[in-house]
Design a protein around this motif. Structure first.
Motif, mmCIF file in Angstrom:
data_model
loop_
_atom_site.group_PDB
_atom_site.id
_atom_site.type_symbol
_atom_site.label_atom_id
_atom_site.label_comp_id
_atom_site.label_asym_id
_atom_site.label_seq_id
_atom_site.Cartn_x
_atom_site.Cartn_y
_atom_site.Cartn_z
ATOM 1 N N GLY A 114 0.808 -1.207 0.000
ATOM 2 C CA GLY A 114 0.000 0.000 0.000
ATOM 3 C C GLY A 114 0.840 1.256 0.000
ATOM 4 O O GLY A 114 1.999 1.271 -0.436
ATOM 5 N N TYR A 115 0.240 2.302 0.508
ATOM 6 C CA TYR A 115 0.871 3.610 0.516
ATOM 7 C C TYR A 115 0.693 4.256 1.881
ATOM 8 O O TYR A 115 -0.237 3.932 2.628
ATOM 9 C CB TYR A 115 0.269 4.522 -0.558
ATOM 10 C CG TYR A 115 0.346 3.955 -1.961
ATOM 11 C CD1 TYR A 115 1.434 4.207 -2.782
ATOM 12 C CD2 TYR A 115 -0.676 3.134 -2.465
ATOM 13 C CE1 TYR A 115 1.507 3.687 -4.067
ATOM 14 C CE2 TYR A 115 -0.611 2.601 -3.741
ATOM 15 C CZ TYR A 115 0.486 2.887 -4.540
ATOM 16 O OH TYR A 115 0.553 2.362 -5.792
ATOM 17 N N VAL A 160 -1.755 8.618 7.306
ATOM 18 C CA VAL A 160 -2.844 7.684 7.025
ATOM 19 C C VAL A 160 -2.309 6.651 6.043
ATOM 20 O O VAL A 160 -1.482 6.961 5.175
ATOM 21 C CB VAL A 160 -4.069 8.422 6.440
ATOM 22 C CG1 VAL A 160 -3.758 9.032 5.087
ATOM 23 C CG2 VAL A 160 -5.261 7.485 6.321
ATOM 24 N N LYS A 161 -2.745 5.420 6.192
ATOM 25 C CA LYS A 161 -2.304 4.329 5.321
ATOM 26 C C LYS A 161 -3.411 3.979 4.330
ATOM 27 O O LYS A 161 -4.591 3.938 4.693
ATOM 28 C CB LYS A 161 -1.903 3.119 6.159
ATOM 29 C CG LYS A 161 -0.668 3.391 7.028
ATOM 30 C CD LYS A 161 -0.189 2.174 7.786
ATOM 31 C CE LYS A 161 1.084 2.498 8.583
ATOM 32 N NZ LYS A 161 1.580 1.335 9.346
ATOM 33 N N VAL A 162 -2.999 3.743 3.085
ATOM 34 C CA VAL A 162 -3.923 3.512 1.983
ATOM 35 C C VAL A 162 -3.661 2.120 1.407
ATOM 36 O O VAL A 162 -2.499 1.726 1.235
ATOM 37 C CB VAL A 162 -3.741 4.589 0.887
ATOM 38 C CG1 VAL A 162 -4.733 4.384 -0.247
ATOM 39 C CG2 VAL A 162 -3.897 5.981 1.489
ATOM 40 N N PRO A 163 -4.713 1.335 1.100
ATOM 41 C CA PRO A 163 -4.520 0.001 0.524
ATOM 42 C C PRO A 163 -3.835 0.063 -0.840
ATOM 43 O O PRO A 163 -3.868 1.102 -1.516
ATOM 44 C CB PRO A 163 -5.948 -0.547 0.396
ATOM 45 C CG PRO A 163 -6.781 0.305 1.299
ATOM 46 C CD PRO A 163 -6.119 1.648 1.347
ATOM 47 N N PRO A 164 -3.225 -1.030 -1.272
ATOM 48 C CA PRO A 164 -2.526 -1.020 -2.573
ATOM 49 C C PRO A 164 -3.438 -0.764 -3.755
ATOM 50 O O PRO A 164 -2.991 -0.253 -4.773
ATOM 51 C CB PRO A 164 -1.906 -2.424 -2.641
ATOM 52 C CG PRO A 164 -1.882 -2.923 -1.234
ATOM 53 C CD PRO A 164 -3.045 -2.299 -0.546
ATOM 54 N N SER A 165 -4.707 -1.103 -3.642
ATOM 55 C CA SER A 165 -5.627 -0.941 -4.765
ATOM 56 C C SER A 165 -6.084 0.495 -4.953
ATOM 57 O O SER A 165 -6.757 0.797 -5.945
ATOM 58 C CB SER A 165 -6.850 -1.834 -4.565
ATOM 59 O OG SER A 165 -7.511 -1.510 -3.343
#
Length: 898
Positions: A531-532, A548-553
């Motif tokens: 992710g990011y 904040v963490k974001v999913p890879p999709s």
């Protein structure tokens, strides 16, 4: 003749028979007449005379109505032969209330062309002589839009004035005189009663009185819908119409399937029936005194089952993350139905609904619950096949799950002053699953993961600063602990200092805030395996970073924070989450909302005139003062005549000066403003008077003269104060030679080889040169003794030329060069202090004799602490070792005779 007589006799007989029958029919007339007045109607009933039985055709009755002895209405009633002999009736509603005047009814029969006399007259008397004015009808219900007549009966001797109706103040009231005491008012009732009733008043010269009229509507209910709750009854619902406004005098009655409904306040009525498959009509009737409405619904009730709410919902087997629910049914028929139930689970923040299926369903299991958390649960159900509608929600129940270990932490890192700080988000109540005791941080080098360092961080602290080698990578794990145990570790790999803390070639791009936050999007990265991470903090200061963490999709994020402030620039960084250290992908900078920059932005505003141009300059603008992006600068000028013009515009936000060109000689006020998205702001002023170029030239010359004079004055003062030192260093005193008698006596004692002057080829330049003096340090004092305890010998010549008579001693050896170097520097006093006839050579003796030279004291040169001697210029011939005086024949010049 006989034939005519027979025909005549037959005619007469037939005529007599006809008259007899006709006379019998004419005796058919009404009898037993009865007049009643139900609900302001005239109802007349009567019977036929027995003679009417002989009538074999239609018998007609004529009815005449008189009001106050004046005919106002007539009507006919047809009676067929089969109705003759029965009781007949006729009704009519007069336009004038019965109380207002007498009403009479007359009745007669007519058969063919023969009419019976008016058999009987029935009279309904009026109110008579009232004591006060009386208005009729009283408390009557009228339909909106109908036409009504009101009357006023005044007492005998009183004089009628007028009649009026509330809510109709603007309507012309035309009354009609019925008699001396009775007056009538006819009006169209197009307005419903807006209060309890509409007031109708009668005014006389002395008094007034009135009556209430209720003006409203018939029922207008609609949308009948019938269903069954328990498969043993029908329940119908409908939309209740508007208020009839006459419910005080006439309530609306409802009938379902011809049976009266008891409670219809909510538009609902039920009747017990045998529910069977198949469609049938279900009819509802609503009526009041103004009208009736009939509603019909055609439906198969087996496909319209509206279940009752579940009963006695209970929670059993409560665990940390699941619980079992059970309930019961009001109708036993539900045990054979295929049922779908919904369970509403609320944890105080979020409501979630789950569905379950089954025949006679009466239990379910709830999963994925939050440990150590309070829940509220409700259940509702409906039929699976031919689903009609959901039941009402059951009564809610509460339960509390058991505790468990905390959830994994959300960990990130921040570099501050070359020190790495590990930070984590505090667990919320729904994540801690119990009271947090402390946190544990472990770290190890990636090359030696087994060699772990470990430390405890007390709750509620949420960060730890680590002093690690910035050129190496480390694996850091953080766990949280409560009474149930420790959470699973959250791991992060540190990156090398220069690749994480700096932009590493990534140039920030600008971003505009939206709705109090930032909407970010970026290009997908193939290295973002997990992710990011998007983090942000103010561009200036030492504020703590948020992330904040974001999913890879996903490649976009909406950033909001309660710490965001308007007019503050933020730096946002986008990292790719990898199996190793995070990698910086992009950076943004921007404002949540740009604010106007305060005036006085250019604190160090200066100006410089260049001929007819003026350059206005300022220091670079500090980022702390920039509450919006500066897109450029603009320079205005205001002259003495208050004429404002735009002088210069720059679109470069990095520029620090603007130039006003080709200005006239005048006094100007220059205004500098910054151009931003919120307008021109940061206004600063500077005023100046432009001078002609001649004035500047005169000023420059004057300043130059003053500068030169000042430097000369300063030099003179310094030279005056230090003249002694300067004179001593530049023009040292030369001792005056002293000749004594001994200098020329005792030739044997001071023998010297003949002076060979011809061997000395002295040029004029050489003669005028002052020879260098070689000095050897001597100790200070009057004895002139050198550091090696030898006396300083001042050698004037090599032929025994001394200031004082010399005693015989052994001169020290003198090493002279064999030739004069061509590059020998001349004395700095060359041609400044010429003395060709007197060249002084100072020399230090190597030995101390018993009787040294008697030095003359008192001259400046003799007080020097060291001796000096001239550098030999040419090679010297070999001298006699027995000579007490060394002579250089090629160098010594005889002094001129004085």
């Amino acid at each position: 003749m006989i034939i005519w007589i027979l025909l005549l006799s037959l005619f007469c007989e037939s005529t007599q028979d006809g008259n007899g029958k006709e006379n019998g029919v004419l005796h058919c007339e009404p009898q037993n007449m009865r007049l009643t007045t139900p609900d302001q109607k005239i109802l007349l009933t009567w019977e036929d005379d027995p003679s009417c039985l002989a009538v074999h055709d239609v018998l007609m009755y004529e009815v005449v109505v008189l009001i106050a002895d004046q005919q106002v209405h007539n009507d006919t009633v047809a009676v067929t032969p089969d109705q003759i002999g029965s009781t007949h009736s006729w009704n009519w509603k007069p336009h004038l209330p019965l109380e207002c005047a007498s009403h009479s009814v007359r009745l007669s029969s007519r058969y063919k062309n023969r009419t019976s006399p008016w058999k009987q007259k029935q009279t309904h008397p009026g109110i008579g002589n009232p004591k006060t004015p009386e208005v009729f009808p009283r408390d009557r219900v009228f339909k909106v839009g109908s036409r009504a007549t009101f009357c006023c009966v005044v007492p005998v001797g009183d004089i009628f004035d007028r009649m009026d109706i509330s809510q109709y103040s603007g309507t012309y009231m035309n009354t009609t005189k019925i008699s001396n005491q009775t007056y009538a008012l006819t009006i169209n009732l197009d307005q419903a009663s807006n209060t309890v009733c509409t007031d109708v008043k009668c005014h006389t010269k002395t008094q007034e009185n009135g009556a209430c009229a209720y003006i409203g509507y018939p029922p207008d209910d609609s949308n009948l819908l019938c269903e069954t709750r328990d498969l043993q009854s029908v329940e119908c619902l409908w939309t209740v119409g508007n208020d009839t406004l006459v419910s005080i005098k006439s309530q609306t009655d409802y009938y379902l399937l011809g049976r009266e409904c008891n409670d219809t306040s909510e538009g609902k009525c039920s009747q017990e029936v045998q529910v069977s498959a198949g469609e049938q009509n279900w009819t509802l009737t609503a009526q009041n005194c103004l009208g009736t409405v009939e509603l019909t619904d055609r439906a198969d009730l087996t496909k319209r089952v509206h279940m009752f709410a579940p009963l006695e919902v209970t929670a059993s087997a409560v665990n940390a993350r699941n619980v079992s629910l059970e309930w019961g049914w009001k109708a036993q028929q539900y045990n054979n139905l295929n049922i779908t139930c919904q369970v509403n689970v609320s944890n105080g923040e979020i409501n979630s609904i789950s569905e379950n299926f089954g025949v006679g369903l009466n239990f379910t299991v709830l999963d994925d619950l939050i440990p150590d958390w309070a829940y509220t649960v409700m259940v509702r159900c409906g039929t699976t096949h031919y689903f009609w509608k959901w039941s009402e929600w059951s009564s809610s129940i509460q339960f509390h799950t058991k505790g468990d270990v905390p959830d994994a932490l959300d960990v990130w890192m921040q570099m501050k002053d070359n020190q790495l700080t590990i930070i984590w988000k505090m667990l919320q109540a729904n994540q801690s699953h119990g009271h947090i005791i402390d946190h544990e941080v472990t770290w190890a080098h990636t090359n030696t993961p087994e060699r772990q360092n470990r430390t405890k961080v007390a709750h509620p602290k949420d960060s730890l600063a680590l002093s690690l080698n910035n050129t190496e990578e480390y694996i850091i794990s953080v766990t949280a602990r409560n009474i149930n145990g420790s959470s699973s570790p959250s791991t992060i790999t540190t990156s090398i200092h220069h690749s994480f803390n700096s932009a590493n070639g990534v140039i920030p791009s600008r971003i505009l805030g939206s709705n109090g936050g930032f909407n970010l999007s970026w290009s997908a990265s193939p290295i973002a395996s997990c992710g990011y991470i998007v983090d942000w903090c103010p561009a200036l200061g030492e504020s703590r970073v948020e992330w904040v963490k974001v999913p890879p999709s996903e490649t976009n994020a909406s950033i909001f924070s309660e710490n965001f402030k308007d007019g503050l620039r933020y730096l946002l960084s986008i990292y790719a989450c990898t199996q190793g250290a995070p990698v910086l992908l992009e950076r943004r900078e921007g404002y949540v909302r740009e604010k106007r920059i305060q005036d006085g932005l250019f604190e160090t505003l200066t100006m410089e005139q260049q001929d007819s141009d003026v350059v206005v300059s300022w220091h670079p603008i500090s980022l702390r003062k920039q509450t919006a992006f500066i897109k450029g600068y603009i320079l205005y000028a205001l002259d003495n005549n208050n004429n404002s013009i735009v002088i210069s515009v720059s679109k470069d936000p990095e520029t620090t000066s603007l130039t006003a060109r080709n200005l006239k000689i005048s006094t100007y006020t220059f205004t500098v403003k910054a151009q931003t998205a919120v307008g021109e702001c940061g206004t600063s002023f500077i005023s100046a008077t432009l001078n002609s170029p001649t004035d500047y030239l005169i000023t420059a010359v004057f300043i130059s003269l003053v500068t030169v004079f000042g430097l000369l004055s300063l030099t003179t003062i310094l030279c005056y104060r230090h003249w002694t030192c300067i004179k001593h260093n530049v023009y040292p005193p030369i001792p005056k030679p002293v000749l004594t008698d001994k200098w020329l006596s005792s030739p044997g004692e001071h023998s010297c080889r003949p002076l060979r002057v011809d061997l000395c080829q002295h040029s004029e330049a050489l003669i005028t040169d002052v020879p260098e003096l070689h000095r050897k340090s001597c100790a200070p004092g009057n004895d002139y003794i050198s550091q090696d305890k030898t006396p300083c010998v001042f050698t004037q010549t090599q032929m025994g030329y001394y200031n004082q008579p010399l005693k015989k001693n052994t001169p020290p050896p003198i090493i002279l060069p064999t030739a004069i170097p061509s590059g020998l520097p001349s004395s700095p006093f060359k041609r400044v202090i010429p003395n060709p006839s007197y060249d002084l050579i100072m020399q230090t003796g190597d030995q101390q004799s018993n009787s040294g030279p008697d030095f003359h004291k008192g001259t400046p040169l003799e007080r020097c602490s060291s001796g000096y001697q001239p550098q030999s210029l040419i090679n010297q011939p070999e001298e006699d070792p027995d000579s007490p005086l060394s002579c250089v024949f090629t160098y010594i010049l005889l002094p001129n005779s004085s």
